[in-house]
Design a protein around this motif. Structure first.
Motif, short mmCIF file in Angstrom:
data_model
loop_
_atom_site.label_atom_id
_atom_site.label_comp_id
_atom_site.label_asym_id
_atom_site.label_seq_id
_atom_site.Cartn_x
_atom_site.Cartn_y
_atom_site.Cartn_z
N SER A 96 0.82 -1.22 0.00
CA SER A 96 0.00 0.00 0.00
C SER A 96 0.85 1.26 0.00
CB SER A 96 -0.95 0.01 1.20
OG SER A 96 -0.23 0.11 2.41
N TRP A 97 2.15 1.11 0.30
CA TRP A 97 3.05 2.28 0.27
C TRP A 97 3.40 2.73 -1.14
CZ3 TRP A 97 3.25 5.31 4.08
CH2 TRP A 97 3.26 4.84 5.41
N PHE A 236 3.60 7.71 15.87
CA PHE A 236 2.70 8.30 14.88
C PHE A 236 2.17 9.63 15.42
CE2 PHE A 236 2.40 3.69 14.85
CZ PHE A 236 2.56 3.37 13.53
N ASP A 245 3.90 0.17 18.92
CA ASP A 245 4.21 -0.86 19.91
C ASP A 245 5.50 -1.60 19.57
OD1 ASP A 245 3.27 -2.23 17.74
OD2 ASP A 245 1.52 -3.07 18.75
N SER B 63 -2.35 -3.32 16.10
CA SER B 63 -1.46 -2.20 16.36
C SER B 63 -1.93 -0.96 15.62
CB SER B 63 -0.04 -2.55 15.90
OG SER B 63 0.48 -3.61 16.64
N HIS B 64 -1.32 0.17 15.98
CA HIS B 64 -1.59 1.40 15.23
C HIS B 64 -1.24 1.15 13.76
CE1 HIS B 64 -1.37 5.48 13.74
NE2 HIS B 64 -1.77 5.96 14.89
N PRO B 65 -2.14 1.45 12.84
CA PRO B 65 -1.84 1.18 11.42
C PRO B 65 -0.51 1.84 11.01
CG PRO B 65 -4.14 1.74 11.67
CD PRO B 65 -3.50 1.98 13.01
N ASP B 66 0.35 1.04 10.43
CA ASP B 66 1.69 1.52 10.06
C ASP B 66 1.86 1.61 8.55
OD1 ASP B 66 1.54 -1.18 9.67
OD2 ASP B 66 3.63 -1.55 10.22
N ALA B 67 0.75 1.50 7.83
CA ALA B 67 0.77 1.60 6.36
C ALA B 67 -0.65 1.95 5.94
CB ALA B 67 1.22 0.27 5.74
N PRO B 68 -0.79 2.56 4.76
CA PRO B 68 -2.15 2.90 4.30
C PRO B 68 -3.00 1.65 4.05
CG PRO B 68 -0.48 4.09 3.03
CD PRO B 68 0.25 3.05 3.82
N VAL B 69 -4.28 1.87 3.97
CA VAL B 69 -5.21 0.85 3.47
C VAL B 69 -5.33 1.07 1.96
CG1 VAL B 69 -7.54 -0.07 3.60
CG2 VAL B 69 -6.60 1.20 5.54
N ASP B 106 -4.86 6.91 4.18
CA ASP B 106 -3.60 7.02 4.91
C ASP B 106 -3.75 6.90 6.42
OD1 ASP B 106 -1.71 7.44 2.79
OD2 ASP B 106 -2.60 9.40 2.46
N VAL B 107 -4.87 7.41 6.94
CA VAL B 107 -5.02 7.49 8.39
C VAL B 107 -6.32 6.82 8.81
CG1 VAL B 107 -5.25 9.07 10.35
CG2 VAL B 107 -3.70 9.66 8.47
N LEU B 108 -6.24 5.98 9.81
CA LEU B 108 -7.43 5.36 10.41
C LEU B 108 -7.51 5.79 11.87
CD1 LEU B 108 -7.25 1.70 9.05
CD2 LEU B 108 -8.71 3.55 8.25
N LEU B 130 -3.04 -4.09 3.34
CA LEU B 130 -2.96 -3.47 4.67
C LEU B 130 -1.53 -3.75 5.10
CD1 LEU B 130 -5.93 -5.23 6.50
CD2 LEU B 130 -5.96 -2.91 5.67
N SER B 131 -1.30 -3.83 6.40
CA SER B 131 -0.03 -4.41 6.83
C SER B 131 -0.37 -5.56 7.77
CB SER B 131 0.84 -3.38 7.53
OG SER B 131 0.53 -3.32 8.90
N LYS B 133 0.33 -5.68 10.72
CA LYS B 133 0.19 -5.21 12.10
C LYS B 133 -1.23 -4.79 12.47
CE LYS B 133 3.26 -3.45 14.58
NZ LYS B 133 4.24 -2.64 15.29
#
Lengths: 490, 490
Positions: A96-97, A236, A245, B63-69, B106-108, B130-131, B133
């Motif tokens: 997705s990057w 973030f 985490d 985890s906190h999303p570390d890549a876009p959807v 980009d942000v969720l 997704l990722s 994580k």
């Protein structure tokens, strides 16, 4: 730990959120002089690396458009990416990057602002579909680009053309990573990582000197430490400030030299009062990883993630010991502590006792006594080996055929710094000219996350398609060239 | 011609631009009860056909999303489209009409409104990336849907369940095509076509009775006639009102019966005064296509495009002659004109003289004397054949093995109307139950642009992937069922 401070720390961090400088830029080439048909493709070249929002101004030729325009648009940081595809990609970093979009535009003429931020020099546009009744006219393409870096940077005292080009790309790299905070890479991960921040802050100190941005980032890390007071490897800021985490043994500790560097540059006593306790606390937390008997740190498997370099076979036990020592020494510069001083000596001695191969002048790591470049570099940087032995160590590494190599510009920075430490200035200069200069010769406007001169397709993620080509940890040539560290008498 | 009137006509048209009724709707099924991983796929079912703007409300788990959807989202008018792809599509209608998007978020959490309008019952969402994580949570999915139709429609005097279902889909079709104007299809072409408008206006007169929208469309066509005063086959309203450069012999003429129908329904004398001259002018323009000697219209090749039906082998010479007669008779109802009346008689007579096969009771068309359903239907509708001969004509067509068949619901409407004209009411009713009822049995919420009971994949465009499944010209069963025309004594 520190829970009662965190709200105030976050407030300070947010009060330092920068106003971004905005500028509108346009391609230097690629806007076609003819109307485009279905299946045509164009490449816009903006002439340099930028971070920002792209807008197309479109119209049509022929009949009134009787169907939408369907475009595939790909944003590339360098020319190599233009021909890469995601076909068959199975890497572990999210695809997705990859900065590729598909859009439909229903009505022409149109001003079409793309909604996301991209890092790019090139924009490739494929006309996936029009209708046979009209052709697409690219009236204009532009981008509103941003940075929080102030472009009034001191002119460096460099006369060599190659060095000037190397410095220019370093500045561009740092500048384009400077947005709301010090991002690791504006393409990917667009996050605040401590390992990157440390090298960005270093380079910032001899270039943009935006110390408020460093301060903001230090407070962001302090404010997002976990309940034990451990500082995260990265954080973030969207949708709100939150630590990842992910914890790394070395990255948590690097909060200390990053703070030291900031305080030395600014004399900011208030920040020192605020942040020194949590900085020192990282050493305390790390203590749990040491064998109280031998004063040796645990081996890889038990230590958790210690980054050091993107070299999968690398055993990091020795480096972890060295990095603890390196960071503890930075702590001593902020606060005298006889007990800590003694502990450092013990741990240096233990490292030499168990892991120094005196006959080969090399340090080993792990139960299999692995020899790596990283171990030698950190032995020197931590002062585990000094004087002629340190020189001998780096020379021996250079002569060691099976040594685990260095992979990233991040590790190469530490290598060049170690060379300076042992007064191998010419050699350090050559490393910079060969390694970072090699990227420039390969067309880099900004320095890449990964660069292996022997294998340009190298990626720790499974494919170069997800690599970042403007990456913070690669920006330090400007520090080498501007700080004076390369001078013989420095 | 009429240049001095067009500004005022456009002003009147724009003053009648409707306020759209807006409603928020949600899927009746398909929102998953678990968080989604990469490569998962869901299908939301909104339970009926809608036209509007879709919004996803997303959050994450893990985890906190570390890549876009990265999502692929496809909007389908019916269930068959869910499995269709554009792979290998080489049709001549632009594939840009296919309602499929790719988006990065980009942000969720995020509320993500899709920027375009879609026509859909189903929304298929593929998680392209997704990722590892985090997982994606669909918190909500909704659409703000629009129509300019007022839903307070008279309850029809129908008791048969199948007829009720047939009427319901017809209403839905018309309703969802009623937006800023009468669109031909809200998926594709989203344009005002005269052939569709005529049938929409007819059905509107016994359902929504939104005569202002009909008036608006009549003035739009008048305002965009070309310099010779010729009314275009279709027009665009975005970015501004403009006629397409497509002209069809039959569509230009259909302005006349459409105006007649509007004036009969409303008694709007002002509109009649404004628009009758340009309506009558279409007959004058068409005169150039007739041989003054024989009073026969030119054959296909020289006539330009005369639509009639989407049947490629169809020779349209006879139909063109019949449609001119049909429209000229409509003109007579608005204004007595002895010369025109006489011309009609001559042209009817000529049609019978040259193209009527008295032994077979069938009309032929073109130099190769082609026999088609379309010719027989238009012979009846134009009154070229009447009484027992008209019945015999339609019966003979049904018995003719090599007859060129009918393809579209648009042509089927004219067939059913012709059956009514010859008092074959039961048969007309059966056509509606079999043909439009067949679509309902195939799951249609709205009627399709194309329907061949023997070949559901039929498309004049090269692939059903670009077919429209809510298409204006298919909405007339509500007119048949509500106007009384199916009653034996009507």
């Amino acid at each position: 730990m520190f829970e009662e401070k965190k709200t105030e720390w976050l407030r300070i961090a947010e009060s330092l959120k920068p106003t971004l400088h905005r500028e509108t830029v346009r391609p230097i080439s690629g806007i076609p002089d003819h109307a485009l048909m279905e299946n045509e493709s164009i490449i816009l070249d903006f002439g340099n690396h930028f971070v920002g929002h792209f807008t197309l101004k479109l119209s049509s030729q022929g009949s009134h458009p009787d169907a939408p325009v369907w475009l595939a648009v790909k944003f590339c940081e360098n020319a190599l990416e233009l021909n890469e595809t995601l076909d068959g990609y199975a890497g572990w970093i999210s695809k997705s990057w990859v900065q590729q979009e598909q859009v439909h535009i229903d009505v022409l003429p149109a001003v079409f602002p793309f909604p996301r931020r991209y890092a790019f020099r090139y924009v490739k546009i494929d006309i996936l579909a029009l209708s046979s009744k009209y052709q697409l006219v690219i009236e204009d393409a532009s981008a509103e680009v941003t940075t929080s870096a102030d472009d009034s940077v001191p002119v460096p005292l460099i006369s060599d053309e190659k060095d000037i080009a190397i410095d220019r790309a370093a500045l561009r790299t740092l500048r384009n990573c400077m947005q709301d905070f010090f991002e690791d890479g504006p393409k990917r991960d667009r996050r605040l990582w401590l390992g990157d921040l440390r090298l960005q802050a270093l380079t910032n100190s001899v270039t943009f000197q935006n110390y408020d941005l460093v301060k903001r980032c230090l407070y962001l890390f302090a404010a997002t430490a976990d309940k034990e007071g451990r500082i995260a490897a990265c954080l973030f800021t969207e949708p709100k400030v939150e630590a990842d985490d992910t914890f790394m043994f070395d990255y948590s500790l690097f909060f200390i030299p990053t703070l030291l560097q900031y305080i030395q540059a600014t004399g900011d006593q208030a920040a020192k009062n605020d942040l020194l306790p949590i900085a020192l606390h990282q050493l305390v937390l790390a203590d749990a990883q040491f064998d109280p008997e031998t004063q040796l740190i645990r081996d890889n498997d038990k230590l958790g993630w210690c980054f050091v370099d993107w070299a999968l076979p690398l055993n990091k036990q020795f480096c972890a010991q060295a990095i603890w020592i390196y960071c503890a020494q930075a702590a001593l510069q902020m606060k005298a502590d006889p007990l800590l001083k003694e502990k450092i000596l013990h741990r240096k001695e233990a490292a030499r006792k168990y892991w120094y191969d005196r006959e080969r002048y090399l340090f080993v790591s792990g139960v299999k006594r692995q020899i790596s470049w990283a171990s030698q570099v950190w032995a020197v940087l931590a002062g585990i080996v000094e004087g002629p032995d340190a020189v001998a160590c780096l020379d021996a590494a250079a002569d060691c055929p099976d040594i685990v190599p260095m992979v990233t510009p991040y590790m190469m920075h530490h290598y060049a710094e170690a060379l300076c430490r042992v007064s191998r200035k010419t050699q350090a200069r050559q490393v910079i000219r060969d390694y970072w200069g090699g990227m420039v010769e390969n067309g880099a406007d900004t320095y890449w996350e990964l660069y292996n001169p022997e294998n340009p397709d190298e990626s720790p993620y499974g494919s170069p398609v997800v690599n970042s080509f403007c990456h913070a940890w690669s920006c330090t040539p400007a520090w080498f060239l501007r700080s004076g560290i390369l001078e013989e008498n420095a």
